[in-house]
Write a protein that holds these residues in place. Structure first.
Motif, PDB file in Angstrom:
ATOM      1  N   SER A  63      -1.783   1.239 -10.031  1.00 57.41           N
ATOM      2  CA  SER A  63      -1.353   0.404 -11.154  1.00 57.41           C
ATOM      3  C   SER A  63      -0.502  -0.763 -10.701  1.00 57.41           C
ATOM      4  CB  SER A  63      -0.569   1.243 -12.172  1.00 57.41           C
ATOM      5  OG  SER A  63      -1.371   2.238 -12.752  1.00 57.41           O
ATOM      6  N   PHE A  64       0.197  -0.614  -9.569  1.00 60.07           N
ATOM      7  CA  PHE A  64       1.009  -1.731  -9.089  1.00 60.07           C
ATOM      8  C   PHE A  64       0.501  -2.266  -7.743  1.00 60.07           C
ATOM      9  CE2 PHE A  64       3.366   2.217  -8.119  1.00 60.07           C
ATOM     10  CZ  PHE A  64       3.575   2.120  -6.753  1.00 60.07           C
ATOM     11  N   SER A  65      -0.759  -1.968  -7.438  1.00 62.26           N
ATOM     12  CA  SER A  65      -1.401  -2.562  -6.263  1.00 62.26           C
ATOM     13  C   SER A  65      -1.930  -3.948  -6.628  1.00 62.26           C
ATOM     14  CB  SER A  65      -2.559  -1.679  -5.794  1.00 62.26           C
ATOM     15  OG  SER A  65      -3.313  -2.316  -4.796  1.00 62.26           O
ATOM     16  N   THR A  66      -1.992  -4.845  -5.645  1.00 63.59           N
ATOM     17  CA  THR A  66      -2.633  -6.147  -5.859  1.00 63.59           C
ATOM     18  C   THR A  66      -3.980  -6.205  -5.152  1.00 63.59           C
ATOM     19  OG1 THR A  66      -1.414  -7.084  -3.963  1.00 63.59           O
ATOM     20  CG2 THR A  66      -0.444  -7.364  -6.152  1.00 63.59           C
ATOM     21  N   ASP A  67      -4.448  -5.064  -4.648  1.00 68.53           N
ATOM     22  CA  ASP A  67      -5.749  -4.964  -3.984  1.00 68.53           C
ATOM     23  C   ASP A  67      -6.792  -4.577  -5.022  1.00 68.53           C
ATOM     24  OD1 ASP A  67      -7.983  -4.367  -2.506  1.00 68.53           O
ATOM     25  OD2 ASP A  67      -6.978  -3.016  -1.108  1.00 68.53           O
ATOM     26  N   PHE A  72       0.862  -1.180   0.000  1.00 67.21           N
ATOM     27  CA  PHE A  72       0.000   0.000   0.000  1.00 67.21           C
ATOM     28  C   PHE A  72       0.896   1.227   0.000  1.00 67.21           C
ATOM     29  CE2 PHE A  72      -2.336   3.555   1.708  1.00 67.21           C
ATOM     30  CZ  PHE A  72      -3.489   3.506   0.953  1.00 67.21           C
ATOM     31  N   HIS A  73       0.861   1.962  -1.113  1.00 68.01           N
ATOM     32  CA  HIS A  73       1.663   3.173  -1.239  1.00 68.01           C
ATOM     33  C   HIS A  73       0.808   4.399  -1.528  1.00 68.01           C
ATOM     34  CE1 HIS A  73       5.449   0.890  -1.244  1.00 68.01           C
ATOM     35  NE2 HIS A  73       4.876   0.051  -2.087  1.00 68.01           N
ATOM     36  N   ILE A 132       7.845  -2.435   6.614  1.00 68.14           N
ATOM     37  CA  ILE A 132       6.773  -3.209   7.241  1.00 68.14           C
ATOM     38  C   ILE A 132       5.506  -2.836   6.491  1.00 68.14           C
ATOM     39  CG2 ILE A 132       5.401  -3.559   9.341  1.00 68.14           C
ATOM     40  CD1 ILE A 132       7.899  -2.827  10.960  1.00 68.14           C
ATOM     41  N   GLN A 133       4.767  -3.828   6.025  1.00 69.42           N
ATOM     42  CA  GLN A 133       3.561  -3.541   5.253  1.00 69.42           C
ATOM     43  C   GLN A 133       2.399  -3.230   6.191  1.00 69.42           C
ATOM     44  OE1 GLN A 133       3.093  -6.922   2.509  1.00 69.42           O
ATOM     45  NE2 GLN A 133       3.884  -5.603   0.900  1.00 69.42           N
ATOM     46  N   GLY A 134       1.958  -1.974   6.180  1.00 70.31           N
ATOM     47  CA  GLY A 134       0.939  -1.533   7.116  1.00 70.31           C
ATOM     48  C   GLY A 134      -0.464  -1.964   6.768  1.00 70.31           C
ATOM     49  N   GLU A 135      -0.950  -1.534   5.614  1.00 72.98           N
ATOM     50  CA  GLU A 135      -2.324  -1.838   5.200  1.00 72.98           C
ATOM     51  C   GLU A 135      -2.561  -3.329   5.088  1.00 72.98           C
ATOM     52  OE1 GLU A 135      -6.271  -0.826   3.843  1.00 72.98           O
ATOM     53  OE2 GLU A 135      -4.709   0.386   4.803  1.00 72.98           O
TER      54      GLU A 135
END
Length: 406
Positions: free
Chosen positions: A156-160, A147-148, A201-204
């Protein structure tokens, strides 16, 4: 005639939002009217312990006296010039932020998403000007479940799929690999790679903490393959994990660090790209900018934030109280909690779905006077202000235990 806000109840205000606000959020049914420290108060005067802290934007609590004072002082002098002119607050902000993060240069922006977009532009420009990647061929490697932000380039580069669906066509130039997988990262990097962009660390995703050595491995790989390591520390940075930056846990120095949220002290939006001179130095006048980026009010508040962090007090508090949080959550495993991940005062807690969804658990906590937020199914994010006391933290954990037993 519309009634003034002070005479409207929480229910009135929630109903009033429905026809006039875009429905891009699904907030908990609480209407905050006042706040101080780790506590907020709704329209009716009910108090809640804030265990979300604006997704780390409120690391120093609500209305921290030093930050409010800095804002008031600057409001009386100068708020905006645009970057068409210099202002007397920007140099000190940049100097001290660069020193705090161990970097050389600062590119000031406003929001976290702007910092990420700016980092992408800088990485591509570096790839063309320094690395020699052919024009329009640069690629950036990112991690799945990232999540950026939510701009069109970033999704465009999210997997959500919730973030992506309905917003194409998507920006090319990104390769997605599994998080915490150095072998996959090695395979994805090639001569066109400008940068590896990851959250330490991946927050979302649920406060996903990588295995020890992953960040050091990313640093070694990017150096060896001649590409940049860009660390998105917008949520994880500025004291949240018990260090100034999350990468500090492995003594890693990225080429570029993206900052936001807590940098504005919960008062104004402030973000920044900080990096090595040979990277940020690729920008020339006219190639990037922001009317509000580096404005005097933001610089004054940002400098006050850096000053708080320079003492090390808040990093120490996050580290010490993080142990209290970790111990409390450990005791709940098997008693409604199926697992959790934490680093400093930041945790992703997986609740047994049989007990309730993350939304339902958050609503139960709200009724107990604790504000938290769910993410992805039955995972609850906990990120209290770094000003929270041990007693307040233990009280929140007791409330959590209570709602899990319902």
């Amino acid at each position: 005639m519309t009634a003034p806000a002070r005479s409207r109840t929480s229910a009135d205000l929630i109903r009033a939002e429905e026809p006039v606000l875009a429905h891009n959020y699904h907030p908990l049914p609480v209407v905050v009217a006042r706040a101080e420290g780790a506590w907020v108060e709704d329209v009716e005067g009910r108090r809640y312990l804030d265990m979300l802290a604006g997704y780390s934007a409120l690391n120093f609590g609500h209305r921290h006296p030093a930050l409010v004072e800095a804002a008031h002082r600057q409001l009386d002098r100068l708020t905006l010039t645009s970057r068409a002119f210099h202002n007397d607050r920007l140099a000190e902000f940049a100097e001290r932020l660069a020193q705090l993060t161990g970097q050389d240069m600062v590119l000031p922006m406003n929001t976290g998403a702007e910092a990420v977009e700016s980092g992408i532009k800088v990485a591509r420009k570096w790839a063309y000007d320094v690395k020699g990647v052919p024009a329009d061929r640069a690629t950036i490697v990112v991690a799945a479940d990232n999540f950026h932000g939510r701009t069109t380039t970033i999704v465009s580069f999210s997997t959500d799929e919730t973030a992506r669906s309905g917003f194409g066509p998507f920006t090319p130039g990104f390769r997605v690999v599994p998080y915490d997988d150095l072998a996959a990262l090695e395979e994805a990097v090639d001569e066109t790679t400008a940068a590896v962009l990851i959250e330490p660390i991946q927050g979302e995703a649920g406060v996903i903490v990588p295995r020890d050595g992953y960040l050091a491995g990313v640093r070694e790989l990017t150096r060896r393959r001649n590409c940049l390591f860009v660390a998105d520390e917008i949520q994880s940075g500025l004291g949240r994990t018990g260090r100034t930056l999350a990468v500090d846990h492995e003594d890693v120095e990225p080429d570029v660090v993206l900052l936001g949220k807590a940098l504005g002290g919960g008062i104004v939006p402030v973000s920044a790209v900080v990096g090595r001179r040979e990277v940020l130095g690729v920008l020339n006048p006219g190639e990037h900018g922001s009317t509000f980026g580096g404005n005097p009010l933001a610089a004054a508040v940002g400098t006050a934030v850096v000053e708080l962090l320079e003492t090390g007090e808040f990093q120490h508090r996050a580290d010490t109280l993080g142990a209290v949080l970790r111990d409390g959550l450990t005791r709940l495993v098997g008693r409604g909690v199926v697992g959790f991940r934490s680093r400093g005062l930041w945790a992703g807690v997986d609740v047994d779905p049989a007990i309730g969804s993350g939304r339902e658990i958050s609503e139960r906590l709200m009724r107990e006077g604790v504000l938290a937020k769910d993410t992805h199914g039955s995972t609850i994010r906990l990120a209290p202000p770094l000003t929270v006391t041990e007693d307040e933290l233990l009280g929140a954990l007791a409330s959590f235990e209570k709602v899990l037993a319902v």
